[in-house]
Design a protein around this motif. Sequence first.
Motif, PDB file in Angstrom:
ATOM      1  N   TRP A   3      -2.487  13.094   9.245  1.00 46.59           N
ATOM      2  CA  TRP A   3      -2.453  11.724   9.754  1.00 46.59           C
ATOM      3  C   TRP A   3      -2.613  10.737   8.609  1.00 46.59           C
ATOM      4  O   TRP A   3      -1.882   9.737   8.541  1.00 46.59           O
ATOM      5  CB  TRP A   3      -3.551  11.529  10.797  1.00 46.59           C
ATOM      6  CG  TRP A   3      -3.570  10.127  11.323  1.00 46.59           C
ATOM      7  CD1 TRP A   3      -2.795   9.605  12.308  1.00 46.59           C
ATOM      8  CD2 TRP A   3      -4.396   9.058  10.853  1.00 46.59           C
ATOM      9  NE1 TRP A   3      -3.094   8.280  12.490  1.00 46.59           N
ATOM     10  CE2 TRP A   3      -4.075   7.920  11.610  1.00 46.59           C
ATOM     11  CE3 TRP A   3      -5.377   8.961   9.877  1.00 46.59           C
ATOM     12  CZ2 TRP A   3      -4.697   6.693  11.423  1.00 46.59           C
ATOM     13  CZ3 TRP A   3      -6.004   7.744   9.686  1.00 46.59           C
ATOM     14  CH2 TRP A   3      -5.654   6.626  10.452  1.00 46.59           C
ATOM     15  N   ILE A   4      -3.541  10.983   7.702  1.00 44.68           N
ATOM     16  CA  ILE A   4      -3.745  10.085   6.552  1.00 44.68           C
ATOM     17  C   ILE A   4      -2.454   9.962   5.756  1.00 44.68           C
ATOM     18  O   ILE A   4      -2.018   8.858   5.434  1.00 44.68           O
ATOM     19  CB  ILE A   4      -4.891  10.603   5.647  1.00 44.68           C
ATOM     20  CG1 ILE A   4      -6.241  10.433   6.349  1.00 44.68           C
ATOM     21  CG2 ILE A   4      -4.893   9.895   4.292  1.00 44.68           C
ATOM     22  CD1 ILE A   4      -7.394  11.153   5.667  1.00 44.68           C
ATOM     23  N   VAL A   5      -1.827  11.082   5.455  1.00 45.60           N
ATOM     24  CA  VAL A   5      -0.587  11.078   4.658  1.00 45.60           C
ATOM     25  C   VAL A   5       0.543  10.383   5.408  1.00 45.60           C
ATOM     26  O   VAL A   5       1.258   9.552   4.847  1.00 45.60           O
ATOM     27  CB  VAL A   5      -0.211  12.520   4.257  1.00 45.60           C
ATOM     28  CG1 VAL A   5       1.190  12.594   3.708  1.00 45.60           C
ATOM     29  CG2 VAL A   5      -1.213  13.057   3.241  1.00 45.60           C
ATOM     30  N   ALA A   6       0.695  10.689   6.699  1.00 51.78           N
ATOM     31  CA  ALA A   6       1.795  10.104   7.471  1.00 51.78           C
ATOM     32  C   ALA A   6       1.596   8.613   7.718  1.00 51.78           C
ATOM     33  O   ALA A   6       2.551   7.836   7.644  1.00 51.78           O
ATOM     34  CB  ALA A   6       1.938  10.841   8.808  1.00 51.78           C
ATOM     35  N   THR A   7       0.386   8.204   8.009  1.00 51.51           N
ATOM     36  CA  THR A   7       0.107   6.824   8.368  1.00 51.51           C
ATOM     37  C   THR A   7      -0.132   5.927   7.160  1.00 51.51           C
ATOM     38  O   THR A   7       0.215   4.750   7.184  1.00 51.51           O
ATOM     39  CB  THR A   7      -1.123   6.775   9.306  1.00 51.51           C
ATOM     40  OG1 THR A   7      -0.880   7.646  10.401  1.00 51.51           O
ATOM     41  CG2 THR A   7      -1.387   5.375   9.808  1.00 51.51           C
ATOM     42  N   HIS A   8      -0.720   6.482   6.114  1.00 47.56           N
ATOM     43  CA  HIS A   8      -1.138   5.670   4.961  1.00 47.56           C
ATOM     44  C   HIS A   8      -0.476   6.097   3.650  1.00 47.56           C
ATOM     45  O   HIS A   8      -0.984   5.780   2.576  1.00 47.56           O
ATOM     46  CB  HIS A   8      -2.661   5.716   4.821  1.00 47.56           C
ATOM     47  CG  HIS A   8      -3.362   5.138   6.001  1.00 47.56           C
ATOM     48  ND1 HIS A   8      -3.348   3.788   6.281  1.00 47.56           N
ATOM     49  CD2 HIS A   8      -4.072   5.733   6.989  1.00 47.56           C
ATOM     50  CE1 HIS A   8      -4.036   3.582   7.392  1.00 47.56           C
ATOM     51  NE2 HIS A   8      -4.474   4.740   7.845  1.00 47.56           N
ATOM     52  N   GLY A   9       0.647   6.770   3.734  1.00 44.44           N
ATOM     53  CA  GLY A   9       1.358   7.201   2.531  1.00 44.44           C
ATOM     54  C   GLY A   9       1.680   6.053   1.588  1.00 44.44           C
ATOM     55  O   GLY A   9       1.559   6.184   0.370  1.00 44.44           O
ATOM     56  N   ARG A  10       2.074   4.913   2.137  1.00 41.38           N
ATOM     57  CA  ARG A  10       2.411   3.746   1.307  1.00 41.38           C
ATOM     58  C   ARG A  10       1.202   3.301   0.488  1.00 41.38           C
ATOM     59  O   ARG A  10       1.306   3.062  -0.706  1.00 41.38           O
ATOM     60  CB  ARG A  10       2.903   2.599   2.175  1.00 41.38           C
ATOM     61  CG  ARG A  10       3.165   1.322   1.356  1.00 41.38           C
ATOM     62  CD  ARG A  10       3.660   0.198   2.208  1.00 41.38           C
ATOM     63  NE  ARG A  10       5.015   0.513   2.627  1.00 41.38           N
ATOM     64  CZ  ARG A  10       5.621  -0.019   3.671  1.00 41.38           C
ATOM     65  NH1 ARG A  10       4.994  -0.893   4.414  1.00 41.38           N
ATOM     66  NH2 ARG A  10       6.853   0.305   3.979  1.00 41.38           N
ATOM     67  N   GLU A  11       0.030   3.200   1.118  1.00 40.69           N
ATOM     68  CA  GLU A  11      -1.175   2.798   0.399  1.00 40.69           C
ATOM     69  C   GLU A  11      -1.548   3.826  -0.669  1.00 40.69           C
ATOM     70  O   GLU A  11      -2.015   3.465  -1.738  1.00 40.69           O
ATOM     71  CB  GLU A  11      -2.356   2.619   1.370  1.00 40.69           C
ATOM     72  CG  GLU A  11      -2.213   1.427   2.283  1.00 40.69           C
ATOM     73  CD  GLU A  11      -1.568   1.783   3.613  1.00 40.69           C
ATOM     74  OE1 GLU A  11      -0.879   2.832   3.711  1.00 40.69           O
ATOM     75  OE2 GLU A  11      -1.728   1.008   4.562  1.00 40.69           O
ATOM     76  N   LEU A  12      -1.342   5.093  -0.365  1.00 37.83           N
ATOM     77  CA  LEU A  12      -1.688   6.151  -1.309  1.00 37.83           C
ATOM     78  C   LEU A  12      -0.768   6.143  -2.530  1.00 37.83           C
ATOM     79  O   LEU A  12      -1.180   6.536  -3.620  1.00 37.83           O
ATOM     80  CB  LEU A  12      -1.645   7.517  -0.625  1.00 37.83           C
ATOM     81  CG  LEU A  12      -2.658   7.698   0.513  1.00 37.83           C
ATOM     82  CD1 LEU A  12      -2.366   8.985   1.268  1.00 37.83           C
ATOM     83  CD2 LEU A  12      -4.079   7.677  -0.011  1.00 37.83           C
ATOM     84  N   ARG A  13       0.467   5.696  -2.357  1.00 40.84           N
ATOM     85  CA  ARG A  13       1.421   5.649  -3.479  1.00 40.84           C
ATOM     86  C   ARG A  13       1.203   4.438  -4.378  1.00 40.84           C
ATOM     87  O   ARG A  13       1.663   4.413  -5.505  1.00 40.84           O
ATOM     88  CB  ARG A  13       2.856   5.653  -2.946  1.00 40.84           C
ATOM     89  CG  ARG A  13       3.301   7.027  -2.469  1.00 40.84           C
ATOM     90  CD  ARG A  13       4.776   7.054  -2.121  1.00 40.84           C
ATOM     91  NE  ARG A  13       5.085   6.349  -0.890  1.00 40.84           N
ATOM     92  CZ  ARG A  13       5.030   6.885   0.324  1.00 40.84           C
ATOM     93  NH1 ARG A  13       4.672   8.143   0.471  1.00 40.84           N
ATOM     94  NH2 ARG A  13       5.340   6.176   1.382  1.00 40.84           N
ATOM     95  N   ARG A  14       0.507   3.461  -3.883  1.00 44.67           N
ATOM     96  CA  ARG A  14       0.282   2.216  -4.604  1.00 44.67           C
ATOM     97  C   ARG A  14      -0.812   2.408  -5.659  1.00 44.67           C
ATOM     98  O   ARG A  14      -1.711   3.208  -5.495  1.00 44.67           O
ATOM     99  CB  ARG A  14      -0.173   1.187  -3.573  1.00 44.67           C
ATOM    100  CG  ARG A  14      -0.122  -0.215  -3.980  1.00 44.67           C
ATOM    101  CD  ARG A  14      -0.427  -1.139  -2.829  1.00 44.67           C
ATOM    102  NE  ARG A  14      -1.692  -0.803  -2.184  1.00 44.67           N
ATOM    103  CZ  ARG A  14      -1.986  -1.081  -0.928  1.00 44.67           C
ATOM    104  NH1 ARG A  14      -1.105  -1.671  -0.165  1.00 44.67           N
ATOM    105  NH2 ARG A  14      -3.132  -0.763  -0.412  1.00 44.67           N
ATOM    106  N   GLY A  15      -0.744   1.676  -6.749  1.00 45.28           N
ATOM    107  CA  GLY A  15      -1.814   1.666  -7.741  1.00 45.28           C
ATOM    108  C   GLY A  15      -1.633   2.695  -8.843  1.00 45.28           C
ATOM    109  O   GLY A  15      -0.785   3.579  -8.780  1.00 45.28           O
ATOM    110  N   ASP A  16      -2.463   2.541  -9.844  1.00 45.33           N
ATOM    111  CA  ASP A  16      -2.369   3.381 -11.034  1.00 45.33           C
ATOM    112  C   ASP A  16      -3.339   4.544 -11.058  1.00 45.33           C
ATOM    113  O   ASP A  16      -3.212   5.427 -11.897  1.00 45.33           O
ATOM    114  CB  ASP A  16      -2.626   2.527 -12.288  1.00 45.33           C
ATOM    115  CG  ASP A  16      -1.578   1.448 -12.461  1.00 45.33           C
ATOM    116  OD1 ASP A  16      -0.422   1.681 -12.062  1.00 45.33           O
ATOM    117  OD2 ASP A  16      -1.929   0.375 -12.979  1.00 45.33           O
TER     118      ASP A  16
END
Length: 148
Positions: A29-42
């Motif tokens: 669920w974390i990966v599917a729902t929040h993948g965009r946030e997880l890809r952001r940042g350094d």
Amino acid sequence: MPPRTPHRPVGSVTRGTTNPNRLRRMDRWIVATHGRELRRGDDPVAVDLGYGAAPWTAVELLGRLRTVRPDAEVVGVEIDPARVAAARAYERPGLRFAHGGFEVPLPGPAGRAPVLIRAANVLRQYDEDEVAAVWRRLCARLAPGGLL
């Protein structure tokens, strides 16, 4: 100069029930729902807070996060030093284990803040009136836009 007081983690040792795939639905669920946030940042570091008696949840979280962020790192944080010592055998690039509690100590450069703190199972073992203060403490440790 007074003697230095040893670090005392914030929290209490909980029962630590851990089995492989215990948190797979949450991770997916974390990966599917929040993948965009997880890809952001350094600095894609995540914390598995209170991973328990065995490190499976931290090991599995790393694999699942790397499906959306190949350079993701996971730090398993546990308040019981014996659990941390046992988990160190599973360390590898991108996966470390640290002794600590709700203060979320992170190894590495100062100021490093996690983009994700997963703490669901550890929080449910505390009295409800204790959780709000812990929640605020954890949110303060997150990177801007981070997830708890």
